[in-house]
Design a protein around this motif. Structure first.
Motif, PDB file in Angstrom:
ATOM      1  N   ILE A   1       2.472  -1.537  -4.728  1.00 37.23           N
ATOM      2  CA  ILE A   1       3.412  -0.722  -5.506  1.00 37.23           C
ATOM      3  C   ILE A   1       4.442  -1.608  -6.206  1.00 37.23           C
ATOM      4  O   ILE A   1       4.731  -1.436  -7.397  1.00 37.23           O
ATOM      5  N   ARG A   2       4.968  -2.601  -5.505  1.00 42.02           N
ATOM      6  CA  ARG A   2       5.975  -3.476  -6.128  1.00 42.02           C
ATOM      7  C   ARG A   2       5.378  -4.294  -7.273  1.00 42.02           C
ATOM      8  O   ARG A   2       6.088  -4.680  -8.209  1.00 42.02           O
ATOM      9  N   GLN A   3       4.067  -4.562  -7.186  1.00 42.74           N
ATOM     10  CA  GLN A   3       3.406  -5.311  -8.250  1.00 42.74           C
ATOM     11  C   GLN A   3       3.339  -4.473  -9.532  1.00 42.74           C
ATOM     12  O   GLN A   3       3.191  -5.007 -10.619  1.00 42.74           O
ATOM     13  N   GLY A   4       3.487  -3.157  -9.412  1.00 42.94           N
ATOM     14  CA  GLY A   4       3.680  -2.316 -10.592  1.00 42.94           C
ATOM     15  C   GLY A   4       2.490  -1.489 -11.029  1.00 42.94           C
ATOM     16  O   GLY A   4       2.630  -0.584 -11.844  1.00 42.94           O
ATOM     17  N   GLY A   5       1.310  -1.779 -10.517  1.00 41.22           N
ATOM     18  CA  GLY A   5       0.110  -1.103 -11.004  1.00 41.22           C
ATOM     19  C   GLY A   5      -0.173   0.247 -10.374  1.00 41.22           C
ATOM     20  O   GLY A   5      -1.038   0.988 -10.872  1.00 41.22           O
ATOM     21  N   TYR A   6       0.496   0.572  -9.286  1.00 38.56           N
ATOM     22  CA  TYR A   6       0.208   1.820  -8.558  1.00 38.56           C
ATOM     23  C   TYR A   6       1.499   2.619  -8.384  1.00 38.56           C
ATOM     24  O   TYR A   6       2.550   2.057  -8.103  1.00 38.56           O
ATOM     25  N   ARG A   7       1.374   3.942  -8.509  1.00 39.09           N
ATOM     26  CA  ARG A   7       2.564   4.779  -8.339  1.00 39.09           C
ATOM     27  C   ARG A   7       2.530   5.542  -7.020  1.00 39.09           C
ATOM     28  O   ARG A   7       3.505   5.519  -6.270  1.00 39.09           O
ATOM     29  N   ASN A   8       1.417   6.204  -6.718  1.00 34.62           N
ATOM     30  CA  ASN A   8       1.336   7.027  -5.492  1.00 34.62           C
ATOM     31  C   ASN A   8       0.166   6.549  -4.629  1.00 34.62           C
ATOM     32  O   ASN A   8      -0.978   6.543  -5.086  1.00 34.62           O
ATOM     33  N   ILE A   9       0.470   6.196  -3.389  1.00 35.36           N
ATOM     34  CA  ILE A   9      -0.573   5.749  -2.467  1.00 35.36           C
ATOM     35  C   ILE A   9      -0.506   6.588  -1.195  1.00 35.36           C
ATOM     36  O   ILE A   9       0.576   6.796  -0.632  1.00 35.36           O
ATOM     37  N   ALA A  10      -1.675   7.091  -0.750  1.00 32.66           N
ATOM     38  CA  ALA A  10      -1.737   7.757   0.558  1.00 32.66           C
ATOM     39  C   ALA A  10      -2.218   6.732   1.578  1.00 32.66           C
ATOM     40  O   ALA A  10      -3.281   6.127   1.403  1.00 32.66           O
ATOM     41  N   MET A  11      -1.407   6.512   2.594  1.00 36.27           N
ATOM     42  CA  MET A  11      -1.794   5.579   3.670  1.00 36.27           C
ATOM     43  C   MET A  11      -2.036   6.400   4.932  1.00 36.27           C
ATOM     44  O   MET A  11      -1.101   6.985   5.503  1.00 36.27           O
ATOM     45  N   ILE A  12      -3.297   6.451   5.337  1.00 31.91           N
ATOM     46  CA  ILE A  12      -3.694   7.271   6.497  1.00 31.91           C
ATOM     47  C   ILE A  12      -4.040   6.356   7.667  1.00 31.91           C
ATOM     48  O   ILE A  12      -4.637   5.296   7.480  1.00 31.91           O
ATOM     49  N   GLY A  13      -3.678   6.769   8.869  1.00 32.15           N
ATOM     50  CA  GLY A  13      -4.179   6.126  10.094  1.00 32.15           C
ATOM     51  C   GLY A  13      -4.877   7.209  10.891  1.00 32.15           C
ATOM     52  O   GLY A  13      -4.280   8.253  11.175  1.00 32.15           O
ATOM     53  N   ALA A  14      -6.149   7.021  11.225  1.00 30.72           N
ATOM     54  CA  ALA A  14      -6.882   8.095  11.913  1.00 30.72           C
ATOM     55  C   ALA A  14      -7.950   7.489  12.817  1.00 30.72           C
ATOM     56  O   ALA A  14      -8.653   6.557  12.406  1.00 30.72           O
ATOM     57  N   ASP A  15      -8.056   7.994  14.010  1.00 27.15           N
ATOM     58  CA  ASP A  15      -9.071   7.481  14.928  1.00 27.15           C
ATOM     59  C   ASP A  15      -9.502   8.560  15.899  1.00 27.15           C
ATOM     60  O   ASP A  15      -8.756   9.508  16.172  1.00 27.15           O
ATOM     61  N   SER A  16     -10.710   8.382  16.405  1.00 29.48           N
ATOM     62  CA  SER A  16     -11.223   9.226  17.482  1.00 29.48           C
ATOM     63  C   SER A  16     -11.641   8.304  18.626  1.00 29.48           C
ATOM     64  O   SER A  16     -12.818   7.964  18.765  1.00 29.48           O
ATOM     65  N   LEU A  17     -10.636   7.882  19.391  1.00 23.64           N
ATOM     66  CA  LEU A  17     -10.958   6.971  20.504  1.00 23.64           C
ATOM     67  C   LEU A  17     -11.744   7.691  21.598  1.00 23.64           C
ATOM     68  O   LEU A  17     -12.465   7.061  22.360  1.00 23.64           O
ATOM     69  N   THR A  18     -11.632   9.032  21.666  1.00 26.37           N
ATOM     70  CA  THR A  18     -12.415   9.740  22.703  1.00 26.37           C
ATOM     71  C   THR A  18     -13.916   9.654  22.390  1.00 26.37           C
ATOM     72  O   THR A  18     -14.736   9.734  23.286  1.00 26.37           O
TER      73      THR A  18
END
Ligand code: ACO
Length: 333
Positions: free
Chosen positions: A133-150
């Motif tokens: 984002i700071r580099q300027g090329g992206y405006r909106n980013i979705a950052m997901i963390g998801a796991d199924s350890l079971t």
């Protein structure tokens, strides 16, 4: 220190867990363990377990979480420039779970890819998002963390399975014109020599030479619990001290440390080593267990919902996991 004219802001968050709660009493029926042992050694009381028959896979949990966050941000999915998903339990190895989530919510033609850094994945992802984002090329980013350890928990292995939980959490990160907002310092580290502390074998040849191998271990998380524990209680405090020093932030300026929920005793040992008050570390492992890459964004979401962190606050994200990987991200919200 950033020389970009842009800053980066976490504008919304979301989370999702499966419907089924697995209590310590349930585990007592499945293996030789006790509620008392689990609470004393891990701090976990309940965790959520996905049921594939109900369609509860990593992508489904991620879709629920990211849709809630998009709604809060008043953003259409097609306005996402990038969707990153940290997981070590992807539904398939190809395509990425990120691509399947992007497809289901209509985040087209934004980029999408998975990050595999085990429990450190979300913190790695926040660092990447801020840099892009700071580099300027992206405006909106979705950052997901998801796991199924079971899904990768062997319920005949009582050491690993009592910790495991499932979930998804997300932060929508947006470019803003105020460069003082966003990541003040980031770190991403690994020591691949320690890979056999935590691994999911998929072929016979994956087993380290010193392991008493049998094929029932295939596709289940193998863990050297004591080694992981010792690694965590030195690495996490050291990483936090380095992060604050290099960010030029004093500990009493930090509103909250959002640490990966690996084991309540690891968090407590870190807190004591840094001589910090209890309320400076958020703990929810009692309700969710260890949800791997989902644990940090679930904490972030709960803290925002409860009004315990707000715009302008300094928060520190820290995690460690399989690899062994670890990382920090110091943010001014
Ligand atoms: N119930 C009852 N007894 C148990 C259980 C259980 N669930 N599990 C182990 N025990 C017994 C052991 O058999 C052992 O008995 P013994 O002394 O008669 O042999 C005794 O309890 C102590 O076993 P330890 O392995 O020494 O237990 P420890 O205190 O180290 O706790 C634990 C084990 C909880 C796994 C701990 O080592 C730990 O939390 N490690 C870090 C885990 C972690 O953070 N992992 C990240 C995983 S996820 C990821 O990165 C993808």
């Amino acid at each position: 220190m950033s020389f970009s004219p842009y800053g980066c802001q976490i504008v919304s968050t979301g989370m999702a867990v499966p419907r089924t709660v697995l209590t310590n009493a349930d585990l007592e029926q499945m293996m030789d363990t006790s509620d008392e042992w689990i609470i004393q050694r891990t701090g976990v009381r309940t965790r959520y377990r996905s049921n594939p028959d109900l369609g509860e896979d990593v992508a489904a949990l991620s879709v629920e979480a990211v849709n809630a966050a998009l709604k809060e941000a008043n953003l259409a999915a097609c306005e996402l420039d990038l969707l990153m998903l940290a997981t070590c339990t992807p539904d398939m190895t190809c395509p990425s779970t990120a691509s399947r989530v992007a497809g289901r919510i209509g985040a087209v033609p934004g980029g999408s890819f998975d990050i595999l850094a085990a429990c450190s994945g979300f913190v790695y992802g926040l660092n990447i998002a801020d840099s892009l984002i700071r580099q300027g090329g992206y405006r909106n980013i979705a950052m997901i963390g998801a796991d199924s350890l079971t899904r990768v928990a062997d319920y005949t292995n009582r050491k690993v399975s009592v910790l495991s939980g499932d979930g998804a959490g997300v932060a929508i990160v947006r470019r803003v014109d105020d460069p003082s907002k966003g990541c003040l310092f980031q770190s991403m580290y690994s020591d691949g020599r320690l890979w056999d502390y935590l691994y999911i074998p998929t072929r016979d040849g994956d087993a380290p030479a010193d392991v008493d191998w049998n094929e029932t271990k295939l596709n289940y998380l193998q863990m050297k619990g004591r080694e992981v524990f010792k690694f965590a209680v030195t690495t996490i405090p050291d990483a936090l001290e380095e992060a604050l020093h290099k960010a030029a932030v004093k500990m009493d300026e930090v509103s909250m440390i959002i640490a990966h929920q690996s084991n309540a005793r690891i968090i407590e040992a870190t807190r004591k080593r840094l001589n910090l008050p209890e309320d400076r570390f958020y703990v929810n492992i009692d309700r969710y267990g260890n949800t791997s890459a989902a644990s940090v964004p679930i904490c972030l979401h709960e803290l925002r919902q409860a009004g315990r962190i707000k715009e302008g606050d300094v928060v520190v994200f820290v995690a460690m996991g399989g690899g062994m990987t670890w990382g920090t991200s110091v943010w001014r919200l």
